[in-house]
Design a protein around this motif. Sequence first.
Motif, PDB file in Angstrom:
ATOM      1  N   UNK A  62       9.478  -7.290  -6.563  1.00 17.44           N
ATOM      2  CA  UNK A  62      10.047  -8.877  -6.631  1.00 17.44           C
ATOM      3  C   UNK A  62      10.910  -9.375  -5.475  1.00 17.44           C
ATOM      4  N   UNK A  63      11.792  -8.349  -5.247  1.00 15.89           N
ATOM      5  CA  UNK A  63      12.616  -8.531  -4.162  1.00 15.89           C
ATOM      6  C   UNK A  63      11.782  -8.615  -2.642  1.00 15.89           C
ATOM      7  N   UNK A  64      10.789  -7.922  -2.476  1.00 13.36           N
ATOM      8  CA  UNK A  64      10.015  -7.939  -1.300  1.00 13.36           C
ATOM      9  C   UNK A  64       9.417  -9.233  -1.495  1.00 13.36           C
ATOM     10  N   UNK A  65       8.682  -9.753  -2.603  1.00  4.67           N
ATOM     11  CA  UNK A  65       7.933 -10.854  -2.727  1.00  4.67           C
ATOM     12  C   UNK A  65       8.798 -12.080  -2.266  1.00  4.67           C
ATOM     13  N   UNK A  66      10.166 -12.117  -2.761  1.00  2.00           N
ATOM     14  CA  UNK A  66      11.067 -13.044  -2.391  1.00  2.00           C
ATOM     15  C   UNK A  66      11.398 -13.222  -0.908  1.00  2.00           C
ATOM     16  N   UNK A  67      11.316 -12.241  -0.312  1.00  2.00           N
ATOM     17  CA  UNK A  67      11.555 -11.973   1.214  1.00  2.00           C
ATOM     18  C   UNK A  67      10.229 -12.495   2.001  1.00  2.00           C
ATOM     19  N   UNK A  68       9.160 -12.786   1.273  1.00  2.00           N
ATOM     20  CA  UNK A  68       8.177 -13.104   2.044  1.00  2.00           C
ATOM     21  C   UNK A  68       6.960 -12.337   2.045  1.00  2.00           C
ATOM     22  N   UNK A  69       6.943 -11.158   1.604  1.00  2.00           N
ATOM     23  CA  UNK A  69       6.062 -10.133   1.793  1.00  2.00           C
ATOM     24  C   UNK A  69       4.936 -10.392   0.988  1.00  2.00           C
ATOM     25  N   UNK A  70       3.710 -10.118   1.382  1.00  2.00           N
ATOM     26  CA  UNK A  70       2.670 -10.213   0.595  1.00  2.00           C
ATOM     27  C   UNK A  70       1.959  -9.058   0.340  1.00  2.00           C
ATOM     28  N   UNK A  71       2.269  -7.999   1.210  1.00  2.00           N
ATOM     29  CA  UNK A  71       1.730  -6.450   1.172  1.00  2.00           C
ATOM     30  C   UNK A  71       2.918  -5.541   1.440  1.00  2.00           C
ATOM     31  N   UNK A  72       2.676  -4.601   0.427  1.00  2.00           N
ATOM     32  CA  UNK A  72       3.618  -3.507   0.610  1.00  2.00           C
ATOM     33  C   UNK A  72       3.147  -1.869   0.550  1.00  2.00           C
ATOM     34  N   UNK A  73       3.698  -1.146   1.225  1.00  2.00           N
ATOM     35  CA  UNK A  73       3.277   0.306   1.191  1.00  2.00           C
ATOM     36  C   UNK A  73       4.470   1.386   0.981  1.00  2.00           C
ATOM     37  N   UNK A  74       3.872   2.398   0.637  1.00  2.27           N
ATOM     38  CA  UNK A  74       4.991   3.678   0.415  1.00  2.27           C
ATOM     39  C   UNK A  74       4.354   4.985   0.615  1.00  2.27           C
ATOM     40  N   UNK A  75       4.955   5.865   0.829  1.00  3.68           N
ATOM     41  CA  UNK A  75       4.606   7.056   1.117  1.00  3.68           C
ATOM     42  C   UNK A  75       4.615   7.963   0.010  1.00  3.68           C
ATOM     43  N   UNK A  76       3.578   8.920  -0.314  1.00  3.18           N
ATOM     44  CA  UNK A  76       4.053   9.972  -1.337  1.00  3.18           C
ATOM     45  C   UNK A  76       3.319  11.362  -0.695  1.00  3.18           C
ATOM     46  N   UNK A  77       4.143  12.426  -1.218  1.00  4.74           N
ATOM     47  CA  UNK A  77       3.792  13.583  -0.845  1.00  4.74           C
ATOM     48  C   UNK A  77       2.461  13.833  -1.345  1.00  4.74           C
ATOM     49  N   UNK A  78       1.317  14.249  -0.780  1.00  6.53           N
ATOM     50  CA  UNK A  78      -0.299  14.291  -1.195  1.00  6.53           C
ATOM     51  C   UNK A  78      -0.082  15.363  -2.469  1.00  6.53           C
ATOM     52  N   UNK A  79       0.690  16.217  -2.518  1.00  9.78           N
ATOM     53  CA  UNK A  79       0.468  17.187  -3.724  1.00  9.78           C
ATOM     54  C   UNK A  79       1.718  16.778  -4.869  1.00  9.78           C
TER      55      UNK A  79
END
Length: 170
Positions: free
Chosen positions: A109-126
């Motif tokens: 929600x915070x990112x949306x309010x800052x105007x972002x439409x797309x987000x990403x994150x990184x996760x350890x494959x395992x």
Amino acid sequence: MATIRPLESGDSLEAVSAIYARSWREAYQGIVPQSYLDRLEDGFWLPALKKLRRDSLAAEIDGALVGTVCAIPARDSRWPDWGEIVSLYLLPEDQRQGIGTLLLKAAMDRLRQRGFSNIYLWVAEKNSRARRFYETQGFVLAPERTSTVLDGETVREARYIHTLRKEGEG
């Protein structure tokens, strides 16, 4: 139930760093070298947290911090118009109670309010537990991979992406 709120200047960054460390020591067993986890001190993330405090949210139960999430504009220049979930950690004893979902949704929600439409994150494959969590929250595995070397072992990470709905969209 947990209260989700911005991380405030009066909050102990030492406590937040300890949440990161305790979460890592449990969640990353068998994923990163045990020698690394054994040396991981509670204060390890203090320098980063001092820079990211204003971009972090806290989960609190009865006045005690139990979790945190950090959401910022993308650090990677390949995705300049994207938001990024840098971290989401809970104390091990407070996991699987819906608090992670509350934190993630508040960060989104915070990112949306800052105007972002797309987000990403990184996760350890395992880290299958974390991957399942993000997938249930609507994140989709992207083709990009990165890796980090910890104590001589390569830890591969997968990128997950999510398109944010505008407020009011079902």
